[in-house]
Scaffold this motif. Structure first.
Motif, PDB file in Angstrom:
ATOM      1  N   ASN A   1     -75.263  74.986   7.251  1.00 42.46           N
ATOM      2  CA  ASN A   1     -75.890  73.652   7.941  1.00 42.46           C
ATOM      3  C   ASN A   1     -76.295  72.487   6.723  1.00 42.46           C
ATOM      4  O   ASN A   1     -76.977  71.864   7.402  1.00 42.46           O
ATOM      5  N   LYS A   2     -76.152  72.912   5.708  1.00 44.25           N
ATOM      6  CA  LYS A   2     -76.547  71.905   4.588  1.00 44.25           C
ATOM      7  C   LYS A   2     -75.439  71.332   3.782  1.00 44.25           C
ATOM      8  O   LYS A   2     -75.589  70.788   2.788  1.00 44.25           O
TER       9      LYS A   2
ATOM     10  N   GLU B   1     -75.111  67.649   3.533  1.00 48.39           N
ATOM     11  CA  GLU B   1     -76.114  67.130   2.618  1.00 48.39           C
ATOM     12  C   GLU B   1     -75.481  67.213   1.070  1.00 48.39           C
ATOM     13  O   GLU B   1     -75.662  66.573   0.345  1.00 48.39           O
ATOM     14  N   TRP B   2     -75.112  68.639   0.950  1.00 49.05           N
ATOM     15  CA  TRP B   2     -74.483  68.802  -0.246  1.00 49.05           C
ATOM     16  C   TRP B   2     -73.352  68.004  -0.555  1.00 49.05           C
ATOM     17  O   TRP B   2     -73.127  67.241  -1.898  1.00 49.05           O
TER      18      TRP B   2
ATOM     19  N   GLU C   1     -80.801  79.733   1.360  1.00 40.30           N
ATOM     20  CA  GLU C   1     -81.561  78.664   0.870  1.00 40.30           C
ATOM     21  C   GLU C   1     -82.641  79.120  -0.124  1.00 40.30           C
ATOM     22  O   GLU C   1     -83.642  80.007   0.280  1.00 40.30           O
TER      23      GLU C   1
ATOM     24  N   ASN D   1     -84.883  65.970   6.597  1.00 39.09           N
ATOM     25  CA  ASN D   1     -84.647  66.878   5.465  1.00 39.09           C
ATOM     26  C   ASN D   1     -83.446  67.478   5.330  1.00 39.09           C
ATOM     27  O   ASN D   1     -82.615  66.673   6.025  1.00 39.09           O
ATOM     28  N   ASP D   2     -83.137  68.556   4.577  1.00 37.59           N
ATOM     29  CA  ASP D   2     -81.875  68.895   4.211  1.00 37.59           C
ATOM     30  C   ASP D   2     -81.104  69.576   5.566  1.00 37.59           C
ATOM     31  O   ASP D   2     -79.730  69.531   5.721  1.00 37.59           O
ATOM     32  N   ILE D   3     -81.827  69.845   6.749  1.00 33.42           N
ATOM     33  CA  ILE D   3     -81.353  70.469   7.873  1.00 33.42           C
ATOM     34  C   ILE D   3     -80.963  69.314   8.907  1.00 33.42           C
ATOM     35  O   ILE D   3     -80.180  69.196   9.566  1.00 33.42           O
TER      36      ILE D   3
ATOM     37  N   SER E   1     -80.931  65.701   9.328  1.00 30.92           N
ATOM     38  CA  SER E   1     -80.594  64.307   8.576  1.00 30.92           C
ATOM     39  C   SER E   1     -81.552  63.223   9.341  1.00 30.92           C
ATOM     40  O   SER E   1     -82.014  63.288  10.342  1.00 30.92           O
TER      41      SER E   1
ATOM     42  N   SER F   1     -86.697  77.128  10.114  1.00 29.77           N
ATOM     43  CA  SER F   1     -86.209  77.111   8.918  1.00 29.77           C
ATOM     44  C   SER F   1     -87.561  77.079   7.790  1.00 29.77           C
ATOM     45  O   SER F   1     -87.380  77.759   6.724  1.00 29.77           O
TER      46      SER F   1
END
Length: 674
Positions: A104-105, A108-109, A166, A239-241, A243, A311
């Protein structure tokens, strides 16, 4: 992996807001005094700080030179000094590294990797324009720094872990369950979790042992929120989850309501304030779950928002914004193949303890990734490291996937997310396994890892060589010292894979490795180069990435070598390599490259003969191909005419006193390359 260019990770805009708009959240603290107070109040408790190691890489890398491939001896010395500063005042450090990229990240990665690619392109453009290392504001950590930092910490005897999910979550969880005095990092997510206090690595002053504590309580007080509201704030901000784009319309609504009341032009800080006020005034009723259901967002975005809030919930924690706490990602990822349970268990344990590399990711999810490397996107002759080392990785996959149970359902490919120029990273590349040339066939992986039979020691070694297609040179390589074996295997492999590699390149690689092995740290502070060659920069990164493949092979084969023998601080120094590269391509003799040391010259000659022999065995004849530097003010002729205008480092002054060889090639060695 993290983005290292200075932007804080975590919640969009929150770190900037805290430091620039709400100074009351930033509390300067003395870590020594906090530790003393803990010992006084709890004599049986050791003051402990859990450290986000990925946030520390830029803090630890203090060497001025960074573009040349890394100043590794200086780097590990910096880590030693860091650890000593804490242990001297009785503070225990526990380090965590990211061990996976959660699905789920992944988006973003990918976004950050592509952004890094653009930064790297600018770095190479700057080098080509100036012939120098770019300014500090363009700093990019040397390739492989995160990977080798794990082993550096392990070698120094400090508690080091690699995450199964994570890392932020595992760090926050550890801080909570172990009652730590703080979490040291630079990620605003740590102020969202209800866990140990969040301490800044960027503000840390080792001499005084002071830093800034970002107070969770003060943040809530200044925004009119409760701690339980912070995860919702983080998710709406992005955040990272979740967007930032997902909830852009909701933030616009928050801003519109806020500006209507403020009756003023919007400021950069207003987004955080607007969202916080919206939560506290419009949503914080007695039934928050009903308020969540009324949010003007789609069901898909609502589910994403709930996952984001989940999360942040640590063990035994609940949130008034969601009905129940869903389980976070399982400690053991669902396998994409049926791997021997014992093999997977061993690999998992090695992964968690930061003792291995890459193996568990392949066995557990059949997927691996490699972040950005300093590679010139406009370089046409040098292939990217992702391609150069693919064949070795394929053999590693072959050995690992041999542990599958059911051959009729076996998987023969691995997903690779490798960053290189031109790869848009829209999907992983499916990389097939290839045959492994072993006379006895593929060994049983479990036996290779755990068996103590005398024959296993030799089998681990021969299997390691087979991963680099060097099974025919067992006798010649086995008589070398362990660190030299790694150098030899890597240089043979690179020489076979890279068609444009020349004799001069091999001489530079080999001479620097021999010299580095025999020089103390104090020597390297006096080494300097006055011209930066982009090809040398990429060759340095190629070598360092090659070392990560060596440690992956070492893990796969059951550790035929101590990991310490394959570490860059044992065999590589970026400035030293760059100096040797420039000298080699300028025509300096082997005697000069080895600094007239008879023993080094002899070892250099023996290894070079072996490398060229191994290449010739595969039909690869290495040619001499000296390369001149770019024309212009950084050319040798210009420097010879304007020598006084260029400052020479102490090391350069020493080398220039060396008696030059009478050979013709030695006389060609200009001063610019020292």
């Amino acid at each position: 992996m993290r983005y290292y260019k200075g932007a804080a990770m975590g919640v969009k805009g929150l770190q900037w807001f805290i430091e620039n708009v709400r100074p009351e959240v930033c509390v300067e603290v003395n870590l020594n005094e906090i530790a003393k107070r803990i010992r006084q109040e709890h004599p049986q408790r050791t003051p402990t700080i859990v450290v986000d190691a990925m946030s520390c890489l830029k803090y630890w890398y203090t060497a001025d030179a960074w573009v040349h491939g890394g100043q590794w001896k200086e780097y590990i010395h910096s880590i030693e000094s860091f650890i000593e500063a804490f242990t001297s005042v009785g503070i225990k450090l526990v380090f965590f590294f990211d061990g996976v990229v959660e699905q789920n990240k992944r988006t973003e990665w990918v976004r950050r990797r592509l952004e890094n690619n653009r930064e790297i392109d600018k770095i190479f453009q700057q080098i080509k324009t100036s012939g120098q290392q770019p300014a500090k504001e363009m700093f990019f950590i040397p390739s492989g720094l995160a990977t080798f930092s794990r082993f550096a910490l392990k070698s120094l005897g400090v508690e080091t872990w690699c995450s199964l999910q994570e890392a932020d979550y595992e760090i926050a969880k550890y801080g909570l369950l172990n009652n730590c005095m703080g979490i040291l990092g630079q990620d605003s997510d740590y102020i969202i979790y209800d866990t140990a206090p969040y301490l800044s690595i960027n503000k840390l002053q080792l001499i005084s042992m002071t830093t800034v504590l970002y107070s969770r309580e003060n943040l809530c007080r200044s925004l009119g929120l409760n701690k339980c509201d912070l995860p919702l704030l983080a998710c709406i901000l992005g955040n990272d989850i979740v967007s930032a784009n997902s909830l852009q319309s909701l933030r616009k609504k928050c801003m519109a309501l806020y500006q209507r009341k403020q009756n003023m032009l919007p400021q950069r800080s207003d987004t955080v304030l607007a969202v916080a006020r919206y939560i506290s005034e419009c949503l914080c009723s007695s039934d928050r779950i009903k308020e969540m259901a009324r949010l003007p967002i789609s069901e898909e975005v609502r589910n994403l928002l709930e996952r984001g809030i989940h999360s942040y919930l640590l063990p035994a924690q609940q949130s008034p914004w969601i009905i129940s706490k869903k389980d976070n990602i399982s400690d053991i990822p669902s396998c994409v193949m049926e791997i021997c349970e014992d093999v997977l268990k061993i690999a998992r344990e090695q992964h968690i303890k930061a003792e291995g590399f890459m193996v568990y990711n392949v066995l557990s999810v059949g997927e691996v990734e490699c972040s950005n490397t300093l590679e010139d996107p406009n370089e046409t002759e040098l292939p990217g490291q992702a391609f150069v080392f693919r064949e070795a990785r394929q053999r590693i996959y072959t050995l690992l996937l041999s542990a599958q149970h059911d051959s009729s359902k076996s998987i023969s490919e691995v997903k690779e997310w490798f960053v290189y120029p031109g790869n848009a990273l829209q999907m992983p590349e499916m990389v097939n396994i290839i045959p492994l040339n072993l006379p006895e066939g593929l060994p049983d992986l479990k036996k290779l890892w755990v068996s103590e039979e005398p024959a296993m020691k030799n089998l681990r070694f021969t299997t390691f060589l087979a991963l680099f297609d060097l099974h025919e040179f067992v006798e010649e390589i086995s008589v070398l010292e362990p660190p030299v074996i790694g150098i030899c295997c890597l240089l043979i492999y690179i020489s076979r894979q890279v068609d444009s590699l020349s004799i001069e390149d091999i001489d530079a690689y080999l001479s620097q490795a021999i010299c580095v092995r025999n020089k103390p740290l104090s020597h390297f502070s006096f080494t300097e180069v006055h011209y930066v060659d982009t090809r040398a920069v990429q060759l340095a990164s190629l070598f360092i990435r090659g070392l990560t493949v060596l440690i992956a092979a070492n893990t796969t084969c059951g550790f035929p070598f101590k990991m310490a023998y394959l570490m860059p601080w044992e065999i590589f120094d970026g400035i030293h390599f760059h100096s040797k590269y420039l000298k080699s391509h300028a025509g300096c003799s082997e005697r000069d490259l080895l600094e007239e040391n008879i023993n080094w010259i002899s070892q250099f000659h023996d290894l070079k003969v072996l490398i060229l022999k191994a290449c010739e065995k595969k039909g690869r004849i290495i040619q001499s191909k000296p390369r001149k530097p770019l024309a212009g003010k950084y050319s040798p002729g210009f420097r010879a005419q304007n020598r006084k205008r260029f400052r020479l480092a102490p090391r350069s002054q020493t080398i220039m006193k060396y008696k030059m060889s009478q050979s013709k090639t030695s006389k060609l060695c200009p001063s610019y390359n020292i």
